[in-house]
Design an enzyme around this catalytic site. Structure first.
Site, PDB file in Angstrom:
ATOM      1  N   SER A  63      42.986  13.605 -13.582  1.00 45.58           N
ATOM      2  CA  SER A  63      44.316  13.805 -14.182  1.00 45.58           C
ATOM      3  C   SER A  63      45.408  12.926 -13.602  1.00 45.58           C
ATOM      4  CB  SER A  63      44.744  15.268 -14.049  1.00 45.58           C
ATOM      5  OG  SER A  63      44.187  15.997 -15.090  1.00 45.58           O
ATOM      6  N   LYS A  66      46.989  10.723 -16.046  1.00 52.03           N
ATOM      7  CA  LYS A  66      48.027  11.200 -16.977  1.00 52.03           C
ATOM      8  C   LYS A  66      49.390  10.579 -16.640  1.00 52.03           C
ATOM      9  CE  LYS A  66      45.820  15.644 -18.148  1.00 52.03           C
ATOM     10  NZ  LYS A  66      44.568  15.965 -17.551  1.00 52.03           N
ATOM     11  N   TYR A 190      40.722   9.584 -23.838  1.00 48.38           N
ATOM     12  CA  TYR A 190      41.168  10.462 -22.752  1.00 48.38           C
ATOM     13  C   TYR A 190      40.082  10.579 -21.678  1.00 48.38           C
ATOM     14  CZ  TYR A 190      42.201  14.881 -20.410  1.00 48.38           C
ATOM     15  OH  TYR A 190      42.408  15.854 -19.462  1.00 48.38           O
ATOM     16  N   TYR A 241      49.464  21.065 -11.361  1.00 50.33           N
ATOM     17  CA  TYR A 241      48.919  22.231 -12.057  1.00 50.33           C
ATOM     18  C   TYR A 241      49.912  23.383 -11.998  1.00 50.33           C
ATOM     19  CZ  TYR A 241      44.814  19.310 -11.785  1.00 50.33           C
ATOM     20  OH  TYR A 241      43.965  18.253 -11.881  1.00 50.33           O
ATOM     21  N   VAL A 259      41.419  16.687 -10.568  1.00 50.91           N
ATOM     22  CA  VAL A 259      40.308  17.512 -10.074  1.00 50.91           C
ATOM     23  C   VAL A 259      39.269  16.703  -9.296  1.00 50.91           C
ATOM     24  CG1 VAL A 259      40.557  19.360 -11.783  1.00 50.91           C
ATOM     25  CG2 VAL A 259      39.047  17.417 -12.267  1.00 50.91           C
TER      26      VAL A 259
HETATM   27  N1  GLU Z   1      39.197  15.136 -17.246  1.00 52.50           N
HETATM   28  C1  GLU Z   1      39.589  16.426 -16.757  1.00 52.50           C
HETATM   29  C2  GLU Z   1      39.711  17.419 -17.889  1.00 52.50           C
HETATM   30  O1  GLU Z   1      40.200  17.082 -18.910  1.00 52.50           O
HETATM   31  C3  GLU Z   1      40.862  16.250 -16.014  1.00 52.50           C
HETATM   32  C4  GLU Z   1      41.192  17.474 -15.309  1.00 52.50           C
HETATM   33  C5  GLU Z   1      42.144  17.271 -14.182  1.00 52.50           C
HETATM   34  O2  GLU Z   1      41.977  16.405 -13.333  1.00 52.50           O
HETATM   35  O3  GLU Z   1      43.077  18.058 -14.169  1.00 52.50           O
HETATM   36  O4  GLU Z   1      39.326  18.550 -17.772  1.00 52.50           O
END
Ligand code: GLU
Length: 305
Positions: A63, A66, A190, A241, A259
């Site tokens: 993530s 992002k 993604y 988060y 994650v």
């Molecule tokens: N590729 C992971 C998902 O979409 C990213 C999750 C993350 O790092 O928060 O679940």
């Protein structure tokens, strides 16, 4: 500031936390990593980089990507984009992959750093560039100065094989008219973005434009200063988060976690940090990583507060 000495002290403090928490296993390919790895790097705004521990070991950015997709959408839209009509900028108060809020809020995700919001941002980047994930990979290679950065096909494939939740989020938003591209294409880009492998060194360097108020490694401008400020603000309020309040309380820096166990953090006007340790707390943030950033701001006094 003697960065190397500070990082040594931070690492001595945080290393005992490495191995605590759980390595993410809902994407099976992420389970391969041992929980007790620990690395930290800092890139100052002049391009000098320092690191300690496993700071040059690549890991799955997940993530953290992002942050870069949001920056690239803002950069490609030249300050004239309607992305904020399609995604909000408030903390969600729900887990990163939650579906429930989307129904109440008519398919508009709360912020760009939960999965639903990141899917909208990736969708926009796909429309703006024609190839969202390759655009990101090239950008990260240029900013990090590491031409070897690559997608991890095993991680991307593993995530696609277990991607029902993200597919559900994308289809749900499409049903509200909040995607411009076909769902399979959006989730594929993604997953590729999340699968990029980078080290703490790579990420601290690639995120330097956030500490330089939008200026890239080559001195050209990626973002207006106010746009960089906005990304940092959303990182502070939504980047860790459902624990962004706790993170602001402990660390007091804009940050984005993933994650894979990485966290990037920005000290505007000074430096960008990246810390990595794969053991996650129950919210999804690296246990040792959060401890390290907490200790960094305590030692230096460099929180934004
Ligand atoms: N590729 C992971 C998902 O979409 C990213 C999750 C993350 O790092 O928060 O679940």
């Amino acid at each position: 500031m003697d960065y190397q000495a500070v990082l040594e002290e931070v690492a001595a403090f945080a290393r005992p936390f490495a191995g605590q928490g759980q390595v993410a296993d809902y994407i099976p390919a992420l389970e391969r990593v041992s929980a007790d790895r620990f690395g930290i790097a800092v890139a100052d705004i002049n391009g000098a980089v320092h690191g300690v521990g496993d700071w040059e070991v690549p890991f799955s950015v997940q993530s953290i990507s992002k942050t870069f997709s949001l920056a690239l959408v803002m950069a490609h839209a030249h300050g004239d984009d309607d992305i904020w009509k399609r995604v909000g900028r408030e903390p969600s108060g729900t887990p990163f992959n939650s579906l429930v809020q989307l129904e109440w809020e008519n398919g508009i995700p709360r912020n760009p750093f939960i999965n639903a919001g990141a899917l909208v941002v990736t969708d926009r980047l796909q429309s703006l560039t024609g190839d969202a994930s390759t655009t990101m990979l090239h950008f990260l290679r240029e900013e990090s100065g590491n031409p070897d950065l690559a997608f991890d096909q095993a991680v991307a494939g593993s995530e696609a094989d277990h991607g029902d939740r993200n597919a559900a989020l994308a289809h749900f938003m499409a049903s509200f008219g909040n995607l411009e591209n076909p769902v399979p294409s959006v989730i594929e880009h993604y997953f590729w973005q999340c699968s990029i492998e980078m080290s703490c060194r790579d990420l601290a360097t690639a995120g330097s434009f956030l500490a330089r108020h939008g200026v890239r490694a080559d001195g050209t401008r990626l973002l207006q200063a106010r746009e960089a400020k906005r990304i940092n603000a959303v990182m502070l309020t939504c980047g860790t988060y459902d624990a962004a309040g706790e993170f602001a309380y402990r660390v007091g820096l804009p940050a984005k976690s993933g994650v894979g166990g990485g966290i990037i953090a920005v000290v505007p006007g000074r430096c960008t940090l990246c810390v990595w340790s794969p053991g996650l707390d129950r919210r999804g943030n690296s246990v040792a990583g959060a401890a390290a950033l907490d200790h960094f701001t305590t030692l230096t006094g460099w929180s934004v507060f």
